[in-house]
Design a protein around this motif. Structure first.
Motif, short mmCIF file in Angstrom:
data_model
loop_
_atom_site.label_atom_id
_atom_site.label_comp_id
_atom_site.label_asym_id
_atom_site.label_seq_id
_atom_site.Cartn_x
_atom_site.Cartn_y
_atom_site.Cartn_z
N ASN A 8 0.85 -1.19 0.00
CA ASN A 8 0.00 0.00 0.00
C ASN A 8 0.89 1.23 0.00
O ASN A 8 1.90 1.27 0.69
CB ASN A 8 -0.88 0.03 1.25
CG ASN A 8 -2.01 -0.97 1.16
OD1 ASN A 8 -3.12 -0.65 0.78
ND2 ASN A 8 -1.71 -2.22 1.50
N THR A 18 -3.15 0.04 -3.57
CA THR A 18 -3.96 -0.63 -2.55
C THR A 18 -3.81 -2.14 -2.66
O THR A 18 -4.14 -2.72 -3.70
CB THR A 18 -5.45 -0.24 -2.69
OG1 THR A 18 -5.56 1.18 -2.74
CG2 THR A 18 -6.28 -0.78 -1.54
N ASP A 19 -3.29 -2.74 -1.61
CA ASP A 19 -3.20 -4.21 -1.50
C ASP A 19 -2.70 -4.89 -2.77
O ASP A 19 -3.38 -5.76 -3.32
CB ASP A 19 -4.57 -4.79 -1.13
CG ASP A 19 -5.02 -4.30 0.24
OD1 ASP A 19 -4.13 -4.02 1.07
OD2 ASP A 19 -6.23 -4.20 0.46
N LYS A 213 -5.41 -0.43 -7.78
CA LYS A 213 -5.65 -1.83 -7.43
C LYS A 213 -5.45 -2.71 -8.65
O LYS A 213 -5.64 -2.26 -9.78
CB LYS A 213 -7.11 -2.01 -6.97
CG LYS A 213 -7.48 -1.29 -5.71
CD LYS A 213 -8.84 -1.80 -5.24
CE LYS A 213 -9.30 -1.07 -4.00
NZ LYS A 213 -10.24 0.02 -4.26
#
Lengths: 240, 239
Positions: A8, A18-19, A213
């Motif tokens: 992140n 993000t992730d 993402k």
């Protein structure tokens, strides 16, 4: 092997990654695509430590980038990077661009570095441009010099950040050909690109990113032919 | 046409006055050159430290730049000449005050320190004009911060800022005239001295003006050659 685990990253309040989870095995070629601002370039810069990340972990051959004991300079010697706008050193000739890092970082003698640089220029098809300055080269030639500059450090990994998006259509092929050869020779590559032909030829995996993402991943057939997510379908409609 | 003033241009050739002007010129050149060497290297160093990742080095170099460029040069010169030696304590200060030609050295030092702050700012402008990706491209080849600045970024930035550096080099010769206020017998001082002896200040000052002009034009020409030699193909010096 490059392992990206739950990474992140924020620019201030804004979350750019993000992730992110991804593993790149030696010899693989992974293509990253997605709309601009989706975090593709940022992800590349996290992998060679040019950008820090706040959460998660990235391991290159088992070495963690977020470990304060990790020597990022040393690590970058093994990860070549090619930029959208080439970023050659404009006050140096093509040959000087290529020999600088091997001479200063690897402490190669001038003769050895030159010999190696000439081999690389041969390999990217422009040995006659050794003494030309970047300003006197076409975009495609500049990008090939930039690739040679990265290869001169004999990296284990190569990262490409939209290497053909600043090029005229007829120059794109000459750069892609070099990249395809590289992939076929077994280089581990991570390429941000929307070049379908390249992806079809060499990509082992395609990652589609949006808003920081990974939205979808698959093979060429799986992703380009049969995208699962609505976002990917919409995106592919735009670029095809 | 009648002038109440009695022109005598011959004063510029008559000895010892002509020699005085040349002696003054020689001192001006010496001060300008040595001060420029100080200003150039210190300016490049300070300007580079201002953009490095180490916070306290950035702080020191920023403080240096702002102090030296925001105080009038004349005041700085007086400070170094009258108060400077006292920094080293009373006894050492006294010894320093006895150095022969102290005012000459102080003039060089003051001019060099002052101009360095200006060179540092030009460096910063040069660094700022280089794209972020260019820095990252250097680092991506495994070079360290030091190697990046030493071999790529500083040589690149210096080439970009040659035109404003030419101006600084010119200015250093012109500013050296301020050294007459602490008694350095440079060109301007000598033109005053001729006036004091002969009351032909108009001719002496005109002579000094012409000499400054020729000196300046020579510097411009020399820097033009350097600029052509180091121009970045496709950037400065477009045909």
């Amino acid at each position: 092997m490059i392992e990206i685990k739950n990474v992140n990253k924020w620019f201030g309040e804004f979350q750019v990654l993000t992730d992110i989870n991804e593993t790149i095995e030696r010899g693989q070629t992974v293509v990253i695509c997605g709309p601009s601002g989706s975090g593709k370039s940022t992800l590349l810069r996290c992998i060679n430590g040019l950008e820090p990340y706040q959460k998660g972990q990235i391991l290159v051959d088992g070495v963690s980038l977020s470990d304060p004991k990790t020597n990022l300079y040393k690590l970058r010697e093994n990860i070549g990077m090619v930029f959208q706008r080439f970023e050659l050193y404009p006050h140096m000739t093509a040959l000087q661009n290529i020999t600088l890092a091997p001479m200063k970082v690897r402490k190669l003698s001038k003769d050895k570095a030159r010999k190696k640089a000439m081999e690389l220029l041969q390999r990217v098809g422009i040995p006659d441009k050794a003494d030309s300055y970047p300003a006197n080269l076409s975009g495609g030639q500049q990008q090939r010099v930039a690739i040679a500059r990265s290869l001169a450090m004999e990296p284990k990994y190569m990262m490409f950040d939209e290497p053909t998006s600043a090029l005229d259509p007829e120059m794109i092929k000459e750069v892609l050909d070099v990249m395809i050869d590289l992939a076929k020779e077994g280089m581990t590559m991570l390429c941000v690109t929307h070049e379908m032909g390249f992806a079809r030829e060499v990509a082992d995996e395609i990652i589609f990113m949006d808003f920081g993402k990974i939205v979808e991943r698959g093979t060429y057939e799986g992703f380009f032919k049969n995208p699962k997510s609505e976002r990917a379908k919409e995106f592919l409609k735009q670029i095809l | 046409m009648g002038f109440a003033y009695d022109f005598d241009w011959g004063v510029l050739w008559r000895q010892p006055y002509g020699i005085w002007l040349l002696q003054g010129l020689w001192l001006t050149i010496k001060i300008g050159f040595v001060a420029w060497i100080v200003a150039f290297f210190l300016g490049v160093l300070v300007g580079t430290l201002r953009v490095t990742p180490w916070r306290w080095l950035r702080f020191i170099s920023t403080a240096y730049t702002e102090i030296f460029r925001n105080i009038p040069f004349l005041v700085q010169l007086f400070f170094w000449y009258y108060a400077g030696p006292m920094i080293f304590g009373e006894s050492l200060g006294r010894q320093i005050n006895q150095i022969v030609g102290l005012n000459f050295y102080v003039a060089i030092l003051a001019l060099g320190l002052y101009t360095a702050s200006r060179v540092a700012e030009h460096m910063r402008a040069g660094f700022a004009s280089i794209s972020r990706d260019q820095y990252q491209a250097v680092l991506s080849t495994g070079m360290t911060q030091y190697q990046m600045y030493r071999y790529v970024i500083i040589p690149y930035a210096l080439r970009i800022i040659i035109p404003p550096l030419t101006t600084e080099f010119l200015t250093i010769f012109k500013n050296s005239s301020v050294a007459m206020t602490i008694g350095v017998a440079e060109l301007t001082f000598m033109s005053y001295r001729i006036d004091a002896e002969t009351f032909h200040g108009l001719e002496a000052t005109t002579g000094a003006m012409v000499i400054y002009l020729i000196l300046g034009l020579t510097v411009v020409r020399a820097m033009g050659i350097i600029e052509a030699r180091f121009k970045i193909p496709g950037m400065i010096g477009r045909e």
